[in-house]
Design an enzyme around this catalytic site. Structure first.
Site, mmCIF file in Angstrom:
data_model
loop_
_atom_site.group_PDB
_atom_site.id
_atom_site.type_symbol
_atom_site.label_atom_id
_atom_site.label_comp_id
_atom_site.label_asym_id
_atom_site.label_seq_id
_atom_site.Cartn_x
_atom_site.Cartn_y
_atom_site.Cartn_z
ATOM 1 N N CYS A 1 -2.431 -0.446 7.230
ATOM 2 C CA CYS A 1 -1.606 0.876 7.021
ATOM 3 C C CYS A 1 -1.967 1.617 8.399
ATOM 4 O O CYS A 1 -1.074 2.374 9.005
ATOM 5 C CB CYS A 1 -2.124 1.757 5.750
ATOM 6 S SG CYS A 1 -1.793 0.923 4.329
ATOM 7 N N HIS B 1 0.805 -1.098 -0.080
ATOM 8 C CA HIS B 1 -0.065 -0.003 -0.007
ATOM 9 C C HIS B 1 0.882 1.261 0.086
ATOM 10 O O HIS B 1 2.053 1.221 0.696
ATOM 11 C CB HIS B 1 -0.958 0.094 1.356
ATOM 12 C CG HIS B 1 -2.193 -1.046 1.014
ATOM 13 N ND1 HIS B 1 -3.000 -1.043 2.163
ATOM 14 C CD2 HIS B 1 -2.170 -1.985 0.094
ATOM 15 C CE1 HIS B 1 -4.104 -2.165 1.777
ATOM 16 N NE2 HIS B 1 -3.210 -2.579 0.630
ATOM 17 N N CYS C 1 -6.169 1.586 5.205
ATOM 18 C CA CYS C 1 -6.861 0.541 5.656
ATOM 19 C C CYS C 1 -6.412 0.068 7.070
ATOM 20 O O CYS C 1 -5.516 0.957 7.433
ATOM 21 C CB CYS C 1 -6.524 -0.579 4.818
ATOM 22 S SG CYS C 1 -4.842 -1.268 4.949
ATOM 23 N N GLU D 1 0.537 4.106 1.810
ATOM 24 C CA GLU D 1 1.106 4.554 3.244
ATOM 25 C C GLU D 1 2.256 3.629 3.538
ATOM 26 O O GLU D 1 3.312 4.035 4.370
ATOM 27 C CB GLU D 1 -0.144 4.328 4.098
ATOM 28 C CG GLU D 1 -1.261 5.108 3.458
ATOM 29 C CD GLU D 1 -2.283 4.479 2.808
ATOM 30 O OE1 GLU D 1 -3.222 4.865 3.061
ATOM 31 O OE2 GLU D 1 -2.015 3.588 2.247
#
Length: 160
Positions: A109, A78, A106, A80
């Site tokens: 993260c 992801h 999410c 992040e």
């Protein structure tokens, strides 16, 4: 020319970073900022040196996995996560920094951002992950939605 405020400026950067994403389902960009300085950026895509989903297909798409669930079944890292990893890789502390992200983080993260010492999350688009919101409600992390009607890039370049 009107000078953009800091939120518009950094969110436009996050949106630009997202254009590097190789995800077939959602392109996300993240920018970590401290004292009005960019520390790190990240976008979602396959780990370094591996083939991208554009080349091998999307496991989540092929298995009809619902958005916001089964994050472990994603080939990609992801945005992040990549921003945090990039900072660590180059030895940059992100303690007490802010992250601008094009999508609400999410739960995976969120936990990483919490442990990395991020103090503020500014996000542009909503994402359905109740556990992420529940965890964030238990923290001192400031979470706020970017309040721009249009894309910050459009605002900066006077596009409609």
């Amino acid at each position: 020319m009107d000078r953009p405020d800091n939120d518009t400026y950094f969110m436009a950067m996050a949106e630009l970073v997202s254009t590097r994403s190789t995800c077939l389902r959602r392109k996300v960009g993240a920018v970590i900022v401290k004292e009005k300085r960019v520390l790190s950026t990240g976008y979602n895509g396959a780990p370094k040196g591996l083939r991208h989903c554009e080349e091998v297909g999307c496991v989540r798409q092929n298995q009809n996995i619902e958005t916001g669930t089964r994050h472990e079944l994603c080939r990609g890292v992801h945005a992040e996560q990549n921003a945090v990893v990039q900072a660590a890789y180059f030895g940059t502390s992100i303690k007490d920094a802010s992250i601008y992200t094009t999508c609400f983080p999410c739960v995976l993260c969120t936990k990483i951002l919490l442990n990395a010492g991020i103090s503020e999350i500014i996000y542009m688009n909503d994402y359905i992950d109740p556990l992420s919101k529940e965890i964030l409600n238990e923290t001192d992390i400031v979470v706020r939605k970017f309040e721009e009607k249009n894309s910050p890039l459009n605002t900066l370049f006077n596009k409609k």
